[in-house]
Write a protein that holds these residues in place. Structure first.
Motif, PDB file in Angstrom:
ATOM      1  N   TYR A 183       0.854  -1.192   0.000  1.00 53.76           N
ATOM      2  CA  TYR A 183       0.000   0.000   0.000  1.00 53.76           C
ATOM      3  C   TYR A 183       0.886   1.237   0.000  1.00 53.76           C
ATOM      4  N   ILE A 184       0.351   2.326  -0.505  1.00 59.03           N
ATOM      5  CA  ILE A 184       1.119   3.578  -0.496  1.00 59.03           C
ATOM      6  C   ILE A 184       0.336   4.659   0.228  1.00 59.03           C
ATOM      7  N   TYR A 185       1.079   5.643   0.737  1.00 61.67           N
ATOM      8  CA  TYR A 185       0.464   6.837   1.319  1.00 61.67           C
ATOM      9  C   TYR A 185       0.603   7.906   0.242  1.00 61.67           C
ATOM     10  N   ALA A 186      -0.522   8.310  -0.348  1.00 60.02           N
ATOM     11  CA  ALA A 186      -0.466   9.214  -1.499  1.00 60.02           C
ATOM     12  C   ALA A 186      -0.910  10.616  -1.114  1.00 60.02           C
ATOM     13  N   THR A 187      -0.222  11.615  -1.653  1.00 61.86           N
ATOM     14  CA  THR A 187      -0.601  13.014  -1.451  1.00 61.86           C
ATOM     15  C   THR A 187      -0.893  13.611  -2.824  1.00 61.86           C
ATOM     16  N   ILE A 188      -2.107  14.139  -2.978  1.00 59.29           N
ATOM     17  CA  ILE A 188      -2.484  14.748  -4.261  1.00 59.29           C
ATOM     18  C   ILE A 188      -2.778  16.221  -4.008  1.00 59.29           C
ATOM     19  N   ILE A 189      -2.109  17.102  -4.745  1.00 56.03           N
ATOM     20  CA  ILE A 189      -2.393  18.541  -4.633  1.00 56.03           C
ATOM     21  C   ILE A 189      -3.119  18.956  -5.910  1.00 56.03           C
ATOM     22  N   THR A 190      -4.267  19.603  -5.754  1.00 54.96           N
ATOM     23  CA  THR A 190      -5.060  19.912  -6.946  1.00 54.96           C
ATOM     24  C   THR A 190      -5.846  21.201  -6.752  1.00 54.96           C
ATOM     25  N   ASP A 191      -6.423  21.646  -7.838  1.00 51.68           N
ATOM     26  CA  ASP A 191      -7.334  22.780  -7.837  1.00 51.68           C
ATOM     27  C   ASP A 191      -8.672  22.302  -7.261  1.00 51.68           C
ATOM     28  N   THR A 192      -9.356  23.143  -6.496  1.00 54.57           N
ATOM     29  CA  THR A 192     -10.604  22.703  -5.848  1.00 54.57           C
ATOM     30  C   THR A 192     -11.666  22.255  -6.855  1.00 54.57           C
ATOM     31  N   ALA A 193     -11.586  22.761  -8.098  1.00 57.79           N
ATOM     32  CA  ALA A 193     -12.598  22.404  -9.103  1.00 57.79           C
ATOM     33  C   ALA A 193     -12.599  20.915  -9.422  1.00 57.79           C
ATOM     34  N   TYR A 194     -11.484  20.222  -9.156  1.00 53.93           N
ATOM     35  CA  TYR A 194     -11.378  18.820  -9.592  1.00 53.93           C
ATOM     36  C   TYR A 194     -11.480  17.819  -8.440  1.00 53.93           C
ATOM     37  N   ILE A 195     -11.889  18.293  -7.228  1.00 51.26           N
ATOM     38  CA  ILE A 195     -11.919  17.372  -6.077  1.00 51.26           C
ATOM     39  C   ILE A 195     -12.830  16.175  -6.343  1.00 51.26           C
ATOM     40  N   GLY A 196     -14.050  16.439  -6.880  1.00 50.68           N
ATOM     41  CA  GLY A 196     -15.052  15.377  -7.086  1.00 50.68           C
ATOM     42  C   GLY A 196     -14.515  14.216  -7.927  1.00 50.68           C
ATOM     43  N   PRO A 197     -14.109  14.515  -9.190  1.00 51.24           N
ATOM     44  CA  PRO A 197     -13.609  13.428 -10.050  1.00 51.24           C
ATOM     45  C   PRO A 197     -12.393  12.707  -9.462  1.00 51.24           C
ATOM     46  N   ILE A 198     -11.503  13.449  -8.758  1.00 48.74           N
ATOM     47  CA  ILE A 198     -10.306  12.813  -8.196  1.00 48.74           C
ATOM     48  C   ILE A 198     -10.695  11.851  -7.069  1.00 48.74           C
ATOM     49  N   MET A 199     -11.649  12.282  -6.220  1.00 49.77           N
ATOM     50  CA  MET A 199     -12.142  11.397  -5.147  1.00 49.77           C
ATOM     51  C   MET A 199     -12.719  10.115  -5.757  1.00 49.77           C
ATOM     52  N   THR A 200     -13.550  10.282  -6.804  1.00 50.36           N
ATOM     53  CA  THR A 200     -14.172   9.113  -7.449  1.00 50.36           C
ATOM     54  C   THR A 200     -13.104   8.165  -7.980  1.00 50.36           C
ATOM     55  N   LEU A 201     -12.079   8.741  -8.632  1.00 50.90           N
ATOM     56  CA  LEU A 201     -11.000   7.922  -9.196  1.00 50.90           C
ATOM     57  C   LEU A 201     -10.304   7.117  -8.092  1.00 50.90           C
ATOM     58  N   CYS A 202      -9.955   7.795  -6.981  1.00 53.88           N
ATOM     59  CA  CYS A 202      -9.227   7.107  -5.910  1.00 53.88           C
ATOM     60  C   CYS A 202     -10.082   6.032  -5.254  1.00 53.88           C
ATOM     61  N   LEU A 203     -11.386   6.307  -5.060  1.00 50.69           N
ATOM     62  CA  LEU A 203     -12.252   5.308  -4.421  1.00 50.69           C
ATOM     63  C   LEU A 203     -12.471   4.114  -5.345  1.00 50.69           C
ATOM     64  N   ASP A 204     -12.536   4.366  -6.666  1.00 52.29           N
ATOM     65  CA  ASP A 204     -12.654   3.259  -7.629  1.00 52.29           C
ATOM     66  C   ASP A 204     -11.419   2.358  -7.577  1.00 52.29           C
ATOM     67  N   LYS A 205     -10.290   2.946  -7.209  1.00 47.21           N
ATOM     68  CA  LYS A 205      -9.044   2.181  -7.147  1.00 47.21           C
ATOM     69  C   LYS A 205      -8.847   1.587  -5.747  1.00 47.21           C
ATOM     70  N   ARG A 206      -9.932   1.387  -4.998  1.00 43.44           N
ATOM     71  CA  ARG A 206      -9.910   0.802  -3.652  1.00 43.44           C
ATOM     72  C   ARG A 206      -9.135   1.660  -2.656  1.00 43.44           C
ATOM     73  N   GLY A 207      -9.183   2.987  -2.835  1.00 46.56           N
ATOM     74  CA  GLY A 207      -8.461   3.883  -1.936  1.00 46.56           C
ATOM     75  C   GLY A 207      -9.273   4.217  -0.690  1.00 46.56           C
ATOM     76  N   GLU A 208      -8.564   4.648   0.378  1.00 46.54           N
ATOM     77  CA  GLU A 208      -9.243   5.121   1.591  1.00 46.54           C
ATOM     78  C   GLU A 208      -8.807   6.560   1.823  1.00 46.54           C
ATOM     79  N   LEU A 209      -9.790   7.460   1.955  1.00 46.11           N
ATOM     80  CA  LEU A 209      -9.475   8.868   2.214  1.00 46.11           C
ATOM     81  C   LEU A 209      -9.014   9.024   3.657  1.00 46.11           C
ATOM     82  N   ILE A 210      -7.869   9.701   3.862  1.00 50.04           N
ATOM     83  CA  ILE A 210      -7.387   9.918   5.227  1.00 50.04           C
ATOM     84  C   ILE A 210      -7.773  11.327   5.682  1.00 50.04           C
TER      85      ILE A 210
END
Length: 600
Positions: free
Chosen positions: A407-434
């Motif tokens: 498992y990895i500890y991932a840090t993503i820095i992004t523009d607030t406009a793209y939070i939704g799609p990025i969350m969906t992508l990470c959850l589809d990849k079996r990710g857990e939001l910390i």
């Protein structure tokens, strides 16, 4: 030293860095009239219109402005043109380490984009002086005023500090050169201190051995000096030192602040490491130059020679390529279907494609690349553990107690406009939001736990496309976790192809198997016999496709007459096809291995 300036050009892909560099070289008469991109000298760079390697070149500029702090006269400008694509960002970090200033080029028609920001942060971390330049102002669709506002918001400079130029027409090039002289600080260092020179690149020359490019931080180096490389401890004689113009120009001596090359007859590629320090044997420096990060591979894949006897040649080719591209990592591995080869680490899928092309063009190596994956920990019923690098190395399913994946500890820095799609992508990849934190204005930092196996193939590319290139991604390994994984085998006519097998989560296995079968059906050429493509989990077949055989119309000569005549001919053909299937084998084209990566 007061008359030396070292600077690089950073920008997003396609913002016109290399074209602007050409105009600077023309204006300073370093080269005569250019034919296309002069610094992008690799065939691949010219065909694709992208920069893959950083290129260092020295110019001499006669400065004539009336300025109280700077004398008129000749200045030596060392320019490093860098790639813009995110897969080659390691090249940029090395160039930045050898400079005191950077031209931040922004396209007047497109504005600030992702790579602009991430390269800018790299430069600011190294305390470089930033000179913002708006390029392509001659374009009808240019909007320089809006782009100026974006740059001011990004780096907080004054409006009059931003230069306007055009790499195509050459407008504003003199202002850029003047700004380099006036704003980029001269290199600092002690001429009389022991020699300390940072290696920031190297190339292999079949006649002269390995040529290392360096920047001198302290001291000086002469032709014939006895030098040693600090980290490896190897000792050499400097047969030739010099500066980099369009070709290499030998010099008797180079001193503090200068960028140049050294040839010392080094034959072994392992002896030169990017980020190493060169010093004298008699009067060595006390410590190496710091500030060099290790490269983080994002994608791992097996690279195998098509002809098994080329294994040693492939090793030599990879070592020579690694000199020129330090972000490539490799170690030996073997496969049942493909024999001996190497497990290579790449920064992304474009990087992987470029490495494969370069092996083919520069070293004449025909290679097969397998599906990218990661390594797993397998525990058997007796409690013993084993590290498995590719799915074919898994022990018998009956003896496995459980499998753990990294498992990895991932840090993503992004523009607030793209939070939704990025969350969906990470959850589809079996990710857990910390957690998520707002850094400034409209920038947000999101922290996730993700399985490494889910991100190696296309996660990075998808993240870039859904965030229009704005999201930056960083990770570190965070241990192994128990996981329900299944080994998916691909069978061609009942024979397993181990290079196509994959370890995947149980929930995704059936869908992945079905998609792989459909894709292979498109890509494997038709044979004289039927080919059954099956996806299996253990002994259970979960998907099947059939490639129909190429058939000759044996009944064409029967017109009229009894149906048994046709039947007899068809039966005879059927027997032949059956016999052919027993001896025929199916060649899987290279495209099929690569297409499995892009399954979606």
């Amino acid at each position: 030293m007061k008359h030396i300036r070292n600077f690089c050009i950073i920008a997003h892909i396609d913002h016109g860095k290399s074209t602007l560099a050409d105009r600077l070289l023309e204006y300073t008469k370093t080269i005569e009239v250019t034919q296309g991109q002069m610094l992008d000298d690799m065939d691949l760079e010219q065909e694709r219109g992208i920069t893959i390697k950083s290129h260092a070149i020295q110019m001499e500029y006669g400065y004539e402005n009336e300025h109280p702090d700077f004398e008129k006269g000749q200045y030596v400008l060392n320019l490093i043109d860098t790639p813009g694509h995110v897969d080659f960002s390691y090249e940029v970090s090395r160039s930045i380490a050898a400079c005191e200033g950077a031209l931040l080029v922004v396209d007047a028609t497109q504005g600030v984009q992702a790579q602009t920001i991430s390269n800018l942060y790299m430069a600011i971390e190294q305390d470089l002086e930033i000179i913002p330049v708006i390029n392509k102002i001659d374009m009808p669709s240019a909007m320089p005023d809006e782009v100026e506002d974006e740059i001011i918001e990004l780096i907080g400079c004054k409006r009059e500090d931003i230069l306007r130029a055009s790499g195509k027409t050459g407008e504003g090039v003199k202002d850029v050169l003047d700004a380099v002289v006036e704003r980029v600080p001269a290199p600092e260092g002690d001429k009389d201190a022991p020699l300390q020179a940072l290696i920031f690149d190297s190339v292999f020359n079949s006649f002269r051995g390995i040529i290392a490019y360096f920047k001198i931080e302290n001291g000086s180096i002469k032709k014939g000096d006895k030098v040693k490389f600090f980290n490896t401890g190897m000792e050499y004689v400097a047969d030739e030192v010099g500066v980099l113009k369009m070709n290499m120009m030998p010099k008797k001596q180079l001193s503090t602040g200068e960028v140049g090359y050294i040839i010392s007859g080094i034959k072994n590629a392992k002896e030169v490491q990017v980020g190493d320090t060169i010093t004298h044997i008699d009067n060595p420096c006390s410590k190496a130059i710091s500030g060099f990060q290790e490269v983080k591979s994002m994608v791992f894949a097996g690279v195998y020679p098509i002809d098994p006897s080329d294994y040693e040649n492939l090793r030599a080719s990879l070592e020579k390529l690694q000199l020129n591209d330090a972000s490539l990592t490799f170690m030996p591995e073997s496969s049942v279907a493909l024999g001996f080869g190497f497990r290579c680490g790449f920064l992304g899928l474009l990087h992987m494609e470029i490495v494969q092309e370069r092996l083919d063009r520069e070293f004449n190596m025909d290679v097969i690349t397998t599906v990218p994956n990661v390594s797993y920990m397998v525990y058997d019923k007796h409690g013993e553990q084993k590290e498995v690098h590719n799915p074919s190395g898994l022990p018998d399913l009956m003896s496995i107690d459980h499998i753990e994946e990294p498992y990895i500890y991932a840090t993503i820095i992004t523009d607030t406009a793209y939070i939704g799609p990025i969350m969906t992508l990470c959850l589809d990849k079996r990710g857990e939001l910390i957690k998520q934190e707002y850094i400034s204005g409209n920038r947000v930092e999101i922290h996730f736990h993700l399985p490494l196996g889910e991100i190696v193939i296309d996660f990075y590319d998808k993240l870039k496309s859904i965030s229009k290139g704005y999201a930056s991604f960083d990770y570190h390994i965070d241990g192994f976790r128990h996981s329900k994984l299944a080994k998916l085998d691909i069978l061609l006519n009942g024979e397993s192809v181990d290079a196509l097998s994959a370890l995947t989560h149980v929930d995704n296995a059936v869908g992945l198997g079905r998609r792989m079968c459909e894709k292979l059906k498109e890509l494997i050429p038709r044979q004289q016999f039927d080919i059954a493509i099956q996806a299996a989990i253990g002994a259970k077949i979960v998907a099947r496709e059939t490639i129909k055989c190429v058939r000759k119309d044996v009944t064409a000569k029967c017109y009229g007459g009894d149906v048994s005549r046709k039947r007899k001919l068809l039966e005879k053909q059927k027997k032949g096809k059956k016999r052919m299937k027993q001896i025929g084998n199916v060649e899987v084209p290279q495209k099929a291995f690569l297409a499995v990566l892009k399954l979606d």
